[in-house]
Write an enzyme that holds these catalytic residues in place. Structure first.
Site, mmCIF file in Angstrom:
data_model
loop_
_atom_site.group_PDB
_atom_site.id
_atom_site.type_symbol
_atom_site.label_atom_id
_atom_site.label_comp_id
_atom_site.label_asym_id
_atom_site.label_seq_id
_atom_site.Cartn_x
_atom_site.Cartn_y
_atom_site.Cartn_z
ATOM 1 C CG ASP A 132 54.276 22.802 88.732
ATOM 2 O OD1 ASP A 132 53.655 23.827 88.430
ATOM 3 O OD2 ASP A 132 53.923 21.660 88.389
ATOM 4 C CE1 TYR B 112 61.095 23.246 82.310
ATOM 5 C CE2 TYR B 112 60.929 22.971 79.935
ATOM 6 C CZ TYR B 112 60.461 23.511 81.118
ATOM 7 O OH TYR B 112 59.362 24.325 81.093
#
Length: 300
Positions: A108, A180
């Site tokens: 994103d 992540y």
């Protein structure tokens, strides 16, 4: 995120508005975290020479890094600056014709990547003799040329590695894992200008021990329905979380001239020297799995 060429690799760090995240093959376009599991076998063959049926077309595996602050995500969107859009434009300028770039994961807006892996098909056509068949470019030539055009843009994205791969290699479906990293700065002091858009500032004191214990509960195969966004399109909420932990690291880049110096002030109180910033505690949350649900990591 970590990985070898056998698994597409990406890493992403999110902005201060969201914790950072990383994907071995970068995650899907959630906060970047949703990625459907591949049904294809994990084995992949990285070829040093072209293996396409069409000798004029070569598929390249490319690893990229970028600062996501000025990108509206990784996937191409109309009237928006995106990672794929900028990459495709650079390749177009290099080879003189449009290409399609496919990322192993989607991120994103605001998400940074340390190593997001993509693939692209390039047909080398002679600019001097249109229609002439030429040998595919060597990977190092592709890297230098594409970076040349990327740096003429905003300079916030670059190609860090290139390999030739077989025609049936797919960056997304051959990804073996995604990782992540979320950087959390704990403390009441305002966040350093150098860390804005690169960390999540939490003014309260964080309990590292409690966070580590909570992580252990989520490791393994579970139904993560409570940690998926409403827009998640995955067929199953079952995911296997291979790693989830929290560690404390050095809070900021070290500059030799900016060491903390504690001095005696006029009133006898020991304090930092004038102009010295008090450091935050920096915690890094690491999450690794083959695939994640949409926004799963952020909700965890």
């Amino acid at each position: 995120m970590t990985g070898n060429l056998q698994s597409a690799r990406d890493r992403a760090f999110e902005s201060s508005e969201r914790p950072s995240k990383i994907a071995k093959s970068e995650c899907s376009g959630d906060e970047g975290e949703a990625e459907e599991e591949s049904q294809q076998p994990p084995e992949l063959g990285i070829a040093s020479r072209p293996m396409n049926q069409n000798p004029r077309v070569q598929r390249y595996l490319i690893a990229i890094e970028y600062i996501g602050t000025r990108f509206s995500g990784s996937q191409k969107q109309p009237n928006c600056r995106t990672v794929v859009g900028v990459l495709e434009e650079a390749f177009h300028k290099f080879i003189g014709q449009p290409v399609s770039v496919f990322c192993s994961s989607r991120t994103d807006a605001g998400v940074h990547a340390l190593s997001n892996v993509c693939h692209v098909d390039v047909e080398r056509i002679s600019k001097r003799k249109p229609g002439a068949v030429l040998e595919p470019h060597e990977p190092q030539v592709v890297r230098r040329a594409v970076n040349h055009f990327l740096q003429k843009s905003e300079g916030d994205i670059s190609v860090i590695d290139v390999r030739c791969v077989p025609a049936d290699f797919h960056a997304r479906y051959r990804a073996c894992e995604r990782t992540y990293f979320y950087r959390l700065f704990s403390g009441p002091e305002p966040l350093s200008t150098f860390e804005k858009e690169r960390a999540w500032h939490v003014t309260e004191e964080l309990n590292l021990v409690s966070m580590e214990e909570a992580c252990k509960v989520l490791i393994g195969e579970h139904d993560f329905s409570s940690f998926r966004a409403s827009g998640c399109q995955a067929n199953s909420p079952i995911r296997t979380l291979d790693k989830l932990n929290v560690s404390e690291v050095v809070s900021s880049p070290y500059f030799p001239s900016m060491v903390e110096r504690r001095v005696e002030s006029m009133n006898g109180v020991t304090d930092l020297g004038f102009g010295m910033r008090k450091k935050h505690r920096c915690l890094v949350v690491t999450a690794r799995a083959r695939s994640f649900l949409y926004h799963q990591v952020g909700f965890m």
